[in-house]
Structures are given as C-alpha cells and as structure tokens.
Scaffold this motif. Sequence first.
Motif, mmCIF file in Angstrom:
data_model
loop_
_atom_site.group_PDB
_atom_site.id
_atom_site.type_symbol
_atom_site.label_atom_id
_atom_site.label_comp_id
_atom_site.label_asym_id
_atom_site.label_seq_id
_atom_site.Cartn_x
_atom_site.Cartn_y
_atom_site.Cartn_z
ATOM 1 N N LEU A 21 0.833 -1.210 0.000
ATOM 2 C CA LEU A 21 0.000 0.000 0.000
ATOM 3 C C LEU A 21 0.865 1.255 0.000
ATOM 4 O O LEU A 21 0.571 2.224 -0.706
ATOM 5 N N GLU A 22 1.933 1.240 0.789
ATOM 6 C CA GLU A 22 2.841 2.395 0.859
ATOM 7 C C GLU A 22 3.520 2.652 -0.485
ATOM 8 O O GLU A 22 3.753 3.794 -0.856
ATOM 9 N N LEU A 23 3.849 1.585 -1.210
ATOM 10 C CA LEU A 23 4.596 1.718 -2.463
ATOM 11 C C LEU A 23 3.708 1.694 -3.693
ATOM 12 O O LEU A 23 4.190 1.812 -4.819
ATOM 13 N N LEU A 40 13.983 -4.888 -9.254
ATOM 14 C CA LEU A 40 13.478 -3.538 -9.063
ATOM 15 C C LEU A 40 14.116 -2.631 -10.098
ATOM 16 O O LEU A 40 15.328 -2.662 -10.276
ATOM 17 N N GLN A 41 13.283 -1.839 -10.750
ATOM 18 C CA GLN A 41 13.809 -0.950 -11.774
ATOM 19 C C GLN A 41 13.113 0.397 -11.719
ATOM 20 O O GLN A 41 12.011 0.514 -11.188
ATOM 21 N N GLY A 42 13.771 1.371 -12.295
ATOM 22 C CA GLY A 42 13.202 2.689 -12.537
ATOM 23 C C GLY A 42 12.431 3.294 -11.395
ATOM 24 O O GLY A 42 12.946 3.467 -10.297
ATOM 25 N N ASN A 43 11.169 3.613 -11.670
ATOM 26 C CA ASN A 43 10.336 4.330 -10.725
ATOM 27 C C ASN A 43 10.119 3.549 -9.433
ATOM 28 O O ASN A 43 10.099 4.135 -8.350
ATOM 29 N N ASN A 44 9.963 2.239 -9.522
ATOM 30 C CA ASN A 44 9.761 1.449 -8.306
ATOM 31 C C ASN A 44 10.993 1.476 -7.405
ATOM 32 O O ASN A 44 10.864 1.560 -6.192
ATOM 33 N N ASN A 46 13.114 3.908 -7.226
ATOM 34 C CA ASN A 46 13.111 5.256 -6.646
ATOM 35 C C ASN A 46 12.089 5.375 -5.521
ATOM 36 O O ASN A 46 12.357 6.020 -4.506
ATOM 37 N N LYS A 47 10.907 4.758 -5.679
ATOM 38 C CA LYS A 47 9.883 4.791 -4.636
ATOM 39 C C LYS A 47 10.382 4.119 -3.361
ATOM 40 O O LYS A 47 10.141 4.608 -2.258
ATOM 41 N N ILE A 48 11.089 3.007 -3.512
ATOM 42 C CA ILE A 48 11.596 2.289 -2.343
ATOM 43 C C ILE A 48 12.664 3.104 -1.635
ATOM 44 O O ILE A 48 12.666 3.215 -0.412
ATOM 45 N N ILE A 49 13.568 3.693 -2.390
ATOM 46 C CA ILE A 49 14.617 4.525 -1.786
ATOM 47 C C ILE A 49 13.993 5.704 -1.052
ATOM 48 O O ILE A 49 14.387 6.035 0.065
ATOM 49 N N GLU A 50 12.988 6.307 -1.642
ATOM 50 C CA GLU A 50 12.304 7.429 -0.993
ATOM 51 C C GLU A 50 11.571 6.962 0.267
ATOM 52 O O GLU A 50 11.630 7.610 1.312
ATOM 53 N N PHE A 51 10.906 5.836 0.182
ATOM 54 C CA PHE A 51 10.161 5.293 1.327
ATOM 55 C C PHE A 51 11.098 4.956 2.488
ATOM 56 O O PHE A 51 10.820 5.278 3.639
ATOM 57 N N MET A 52 12.215 4.320 2.178
ATOM 58 C CA MET A 52 13.162 3.918 3.215
ATOM 59 C C MET A 52 13.977 5.107 3.723
ATOM 60 O O MET A 52 14.495 5.080 4.831
#
Length: 64
Positions: A21-23, A40-44, A46-52
């Motif tokens: 849900l968060e990602l 994991l590639q591209g936007n996903n 980046n989303k994980i790095i931002e989330f963590m």
Amino acid sequence: MGDYLKQYRLENGYTAFEMSLELDVYNSTIYKWENNLTKLQGNNLNKIIEFMGYDPRIQNKIKI
C-alpha cells in the motif's frame, strides 16, 4: 535489493500488504521483489529509496 527490502520491512514491522500500500504496488509484487523473482527498476526503485529514506545498497549491510 530484495534482501534489503525484506530486512527493512521486518525490522520496521510492516506486513507485505502494508508495504504494498505504501509503495502503490500489488502485494504479490513485494513477494517477487523480496524473493528476487523480479528486479526492481526505474520508478519502483526510486519509490523504495524514498520510502526507506536511503539507498540500502549503499548505506546498509544485510544482517545474516
């Protein structure tokens, strides 16, 4: 990257569903990432790095 994601999820008390849900991805996607079935590639990524809040490939060691 899947190992880092799983370690982070477990250490921070997230279920795979909560993390999905968060990602904004499917629950099954979290499973595939954590078990290195898909990369994991591209936007996903980046989303994980931002989330963590950091890039675990650089700043975090896997705990064995």
